[in-house]
Write an enzyme that holds these catalytic residues in place. Structure first.
Site, PDB file in Angstrom:
ATOM      1  N   LYS A  15      19.486 -23.229   5.162  1.00  0.00           N
ATOM      2  CA  LYS A  15      20.823 -22.976   5.721  1.00  0.00           C
ATOM      3  C   LYS A  15      21.746 -24.114   5.311  1.00  0.00           C
ATOM      4  O   LYS A  15      21.367 -25.286   5.404  1.00  0.00           O
ATOM      5  CB  LYS A  15      20.757 -22.861   7.253  1.00  0.00           C
ATOM      6  CG  LYS A  15      20.059 -21.592   7.730  1.00  0.00           C
ATOM      7  CD  LYS A  15      20.110 -21.477   9.241  1.00  0.00           C
ATOM      8  CE  LYS A  15      19.214 -20.375   9.762  1.00  0.00           C
ATOM      9  NZ  LYS A  15      19.790 -19.039   9.758  1.00  0.00           N
TER      10      LYS A  15
ATOM     11  N   LYS B  48       6.130 -18.222   6.776  1.00  0.00           N
ATOM     12  CA  LYS B  48       5.578 -18.619   8.058  1.00  0.00           C
ATOM     13  C   LYS B  48       5.040 -17.395   8.805  1.00  0.00           C
ATOM     14  O   LYS B  48       5.444 -16.293   8.452  1.00  0.00           O
ATOM     15  CB  LYS B  48       6.634 -19.339   8.896  1.00  0.00           C
ATOM     16  CG  LYS B  48       7.821 -18.423   9.281  1.00  0.00           C
ATOM     17  CD  LYS B  48       8.731 -19.102  10.221  1.00  0.00           C
ATOM     18  CE  LYS B  48       8.332 -18.833  11.641  1.00  0.00           C
ATOM     19  NZ  LYS B  48       8.846 -17.555  12.178  1.00  0.00           N
TER      20      LYS B  48
ATOM     21  N   LYS C  26      14.505 -16.343  23.319  1.00  0.00           N
ATOM     22  CA  LYS C  26      14.960 -14.984  23.008  1.00  0.00           C
ATOM     23  C   LYS C  26      15.706 -14.466  24.227  1.00  0.00           C
ATOM     24  O   LYS C  26      15.431 -14.882  25.352  1.00  0.00           O
ATOM     25  CB  LYS C  26      13.763 -14.061  22.776  1.00  0.00           C
ATOM     26  CG  LYS C  26      12.911 -14.446  21.576  1.00  0.00           C
ATOM     27  CD  LYS C  26      13.438 -13.828  20.317  1.00  0.00           C
ATOM     28  CE  LYS C  26      12.559 -14.103  19.120  1.00  0.00           C
ATOM     29  NZ  LYS C  26      13.285 -13.986  17.862  1.00  0.00           N
TER      30      LYS C  26
ATOM     31  N   ARG D  50       0.813  -1.216   0.000  1.00  0.00           N
ATOM     32  CA  ARG D  50       0.000   0.000   0.000  1.00  0.00           C
ATOM     33  C   ARG D  50       0.852   1.275   0.000  1.00  0.00           C
ATOM     34  O   ARG D  50       0.427   2.298  -0.506  1.00  0.00           O
ATOM     35  CB  ARG D  50      -0.927   0.001   1.205  1.00  0.00           C
ATOM     36  CG  ARG D  50      -2.333  -0.400   0.769  1.00  0.00           C
ATOM     37  CD  ARG D  50      -3.296  -0.331   1.899  1.00  0.00           C
ATOM     38  NE  ARG D  50      -3.006  -1.375   2.868  1.00  0.00           N
ATOM     39  CZ  ARG D  50      -3.907  -1.850   3.713  1.00  0.00           C
ATOM     40  NH1 ARG D  50      -5.121  -1.367   3.718  1.00  0.00           N
ATOM     41  NH2 ARG D  50      -3.602  -2.799   4.560  1.00  0.00           N
TER      42      ARG D  50
ATOM     43  N   GLU E  69      18.847 -17.257  20.779  1.00  0.00           N
ATOM     44  CA  GLU E  69      19.054 -15.923  20.201  1.00  0.00           C
ATOM     45  C   GLU E  69      19.329 -14.938  21.324  1.00  0.00           C
ATOM     46  O   GLU E  69      18.686 -15.012  22.380  1.00  0.00           O
ATOM     47  CB  GLU E  69      17.805 -15.466  19.456  1.00  0.00           C
ATOM     48  CG  GLU E  69      17.544 -16.246  18.201  1.00  0.00           C
ATOM     49  CD  GLU E  69      16.351 -15.681  17.460  1.00  0.00           C
ATOM     50  OE1 GLU E  69      16.559 -14.851  16.570  1.00  0.00           O
ATOM     51  OE2 GLU E  69      15.223 -16.041  17.805  1.00  0.00           O
TER      52      GLU E  69
ATOM     53  N   HIS F 182      11.055 -24.181  12.498  1.00  0.00           N
ATOM     54  CA  HIS F 182      12.504 -24.350  12.372  1.00  0.00           C
ATOM     55  C   HIS F 182      13.028 -25.551  13.168  1.00  0.00           C
ATOM     56  O   HIS F 182      13.752 -26.389  12.652  1.00  0.00           O
ATOM     57  CB  HIS F 182      13.247 -23.105  12.868  1.00  0.00           C
ATOM     58  CG  HIS F 182      12.788 -21.836  12.213  1.00  0.00           C
ATOM     59  ND1 HIS F 182      12.387 -21.772  10.904  1.00  0.00           N
ATOM     60  CD2 HIS F 182      12.671 -20.574  12.690  1.00  0.00           C
ATOM     61  CE1 HIS F 182      12.052 -20.522  10.612  1.00  0.00           C
ATOM     62  NE2 HIS F 182      12.213 -19.777  11.678  1.00  0.00           N
TER      63      HIS F 182
END
Ligand code: BG6
Length: 518
Positions: A210, A176, A368, A66, A244, A268
């Site tokens: 990967k 995803k 995380k 948009r 991560e 994953h």
């Protein structure tokens, strides 16, 4: 999959040879082109491919969103993105210009059927002028709520069917998350397959692109030494960690809806698990490989909900530190509820009920704001059956470990026991290391390069088939539902910058095992 192994990454790469497959010119239509994914991942990956002569001259991108850009403005934005995100800087000049000239943009509302007429009117002349000849890749990079409406409009506008049957093709790439549970994934699938055939649909899971993840298959099936011991007789357990250090990166609204398990494990982590656990496929082709992956998923034992805490731990980060930098709590992130019970960490134990894996637990861990970014698969072998060295300075010896480092520092290491040079018998573990960057000079393609090229070449091996998605939700739905019902109960907190809640350690230690140090 692109079967070529080593290609130097340089503008002066020689033109295609018979061993390098180059797709025919096609047009890639990106819905949601003003978003992050396009500039961070898609366009840099396409440019890398173009620069290595892996994409044909007439290759074209049509960005759709948009945001009111012109073709020119979109090209400028993408040029700036290349500058920002390319690991090897984009050289200026005619080469870059030729890539940018293949980028087009339509500013429109894609819930409006008229937008698809505009799209058709742009695609038609490209077919003749740039030689795309009806070959079209539709890439869904919008928030998932737009997927059904876009797919339906593509169908009604006649864009889903190949323009020249038997000659041209049309494919749909779906990012995803594919649904948020089994029911919504089935509904999305129903909408998609009412317009596209399953063989036109490419569900992307970038982990499968990967290099190191693909190398799991090579490690297992191109070597004679691993497969004979890749089973319950020799393996004690398997760990898959995807950690991560980043938090949720301004994606509070998305993350509140999704949480760690849907964001990372459903796709994953389970994809990686299926490659570690699958039986040797009959051949190296999409159907055979995807059949074996689905068989693994079918053999995973459902979680026992009456003893869920023995099989699953969830956590959420609170305020913490990374060095001297203060990290905010998840609940203090923008667009996150101050009472949120969304998990940012999960540890799960799975059992695969088949002959190969009976009684071998698979421990999965992802989160995380952990201390660092690292993804690794660790195979822990059983201890030597008899301790010959009892009564010496050595009372216990460590089990052998095979660690496959997916990222960063991609490589494989095998740890085994060695005698410490001395007059006494003392033993300690040592490592045999293979590192990609020491052995191969060419840097590996990024996951998106591999996957986009495969998709243009029509190779779906590294894409997720509908049955895999369905089985993954079937496995996780009961856990997610239970967690939702439980709310705050059973949610454990951990300080940002640590390895998750202490309960996750207790969880594996109860089984007499420990998390591998990453
Ligand atoms: C994405 C998730 O699919 O994968 C993100 O939505 C996550 O939350 C990312 O950060 C991790 O990918 P990678 O390639 O950086 O490990």
């Amino acid at each position: 999959m692109n079967k070529v192994v080593e290609i130097p990454r340089a503008a002066e790469t020689p033109p295609p040879t018979p061993t390098r497959r180059v797709p025919d010119p096609c047009a890639m239509v990106i819905f949601g082109a003003s978003g992050d994914l396009t500039e961070r991942k898609l366009v840099p990956a396409l440019y890398y491919l173009f620069r290595q002569h892996m994409l044909p001259e007439g290759f074209s991108v049509v960005g759709c969103a948009r945001t009111p850009y012109t073709h020119e403005r979109f090209r400028e934005k993408m040029q700036a993105a290349l500058k920002k995100y390319l690991k090897v800087p984009a050289e200026d000049g005619s080469f870059l210009e030729s890539f940018l000239n293949g980028l087009f943009y339509i500013a429109d509302d894609f819930s409006d059927p008229k937008a698809y007429q505009v799209l058709s009117q742009l695609l038609e002349p490209l077919d003749a002028e740039r030689g795309t000849a009806g070959r079209r890749l539709f890439y869904m990079a919008t928030p998932p709520s737009f997927f059904p409406v876009i797919v339906a409009h593509l169908g009604s506008a006649g864009l889903a069917k190949p323009k020249i049957p038997g000659k041209s093709w049309t494919r749909l790439v779906v990012e995803k998350p594919f649904g948020r549970d089994r029911e919504s994934a089935r509904e999305l699938n129903r909408v998609i397959t009412s317009v596209f055939d399953e063989k036109q649909v490419y569900r992307i899971d970038h982990y499968l692109g990967k290099e190191t993840v693909q190398n799991l298959l090579v490690l297992r099936f191109a070597n004679g030494i691993f497969e004979p011991i890749w089973n319950r007789r020799y393996i004690d357990h398997v760990q898959i960690a995807v950690a991560e250090d980043l938090g949720i990166e301004n994606r509070g609204a998305y993350y509140e809806e999704v949480g760690l398990t849907r964001d990372m494990i459903q796709n994953h982590v389970l994809s990686v698990l299926s490659l570690v656990a699958m039986e040797p496929p009959a051949n190296f082709e999409a159907t055979a490989v995807r059949d074996e992956k689905a068989k693994v998923m079918r053999a995973i034992r459902p979680f026992p909900l009456d003893r869920l805490h023995e099989y699953a731990v969830r956590g959420q980060y609170v305020e913490g530190w990374a060095g001297d930098q203060r990290l905010p709590a998840y609940r203090a992130e923008p667009k996150v509820s101050p009472q949120s019970t969304t998990e940012t960490f999960a540890a799960l134990k799975l059992n695969i009920d088949n002959w190969r894996w009976a009684d071998v637990p698979f421990y999965l861990r992802s989160g995380k704001r952990l201390p660092k970014r690292v993804s690794e698969v660790t195979i822990q072998f059983r201890r030597a059956p008899h301790l010959l060295f009892r009564g010496t300075a050595t009372e216990a010896i460590e089990p052998n470990l095979l660690a496959v480092r997916i990222q960063p520092d991609e490589g494989i290491s095998l740890s085994f026991n060695a005698k410490i040079p001395d007059t006494t018998m003392q033993i300690r573990p040592v490592k045999m290391d293979f590192r990609y960057d020491e052995v191969f000079t060419a840097s590996p393609p990024t996951a998106y390069e591999t996957l986009l090229l495969d998709c243009m070449l029509g190779d779906p091996m590294l894409f997720t088939r509908d049955d895999f998605v369905d089985l993954a939700w079937e496995l996780l739905d009961p856990v997610l539902n239970r967690w939702k019902e439980d709310g705050r109960k059973g949610l454990f907190f951990y300080e940002a910058g640590t390895w998750g809640p202490p309960e996750a350690d207790a969880f594996i230690e109860r089984d007499g095992r420990k998390w591998q140090i990453l």
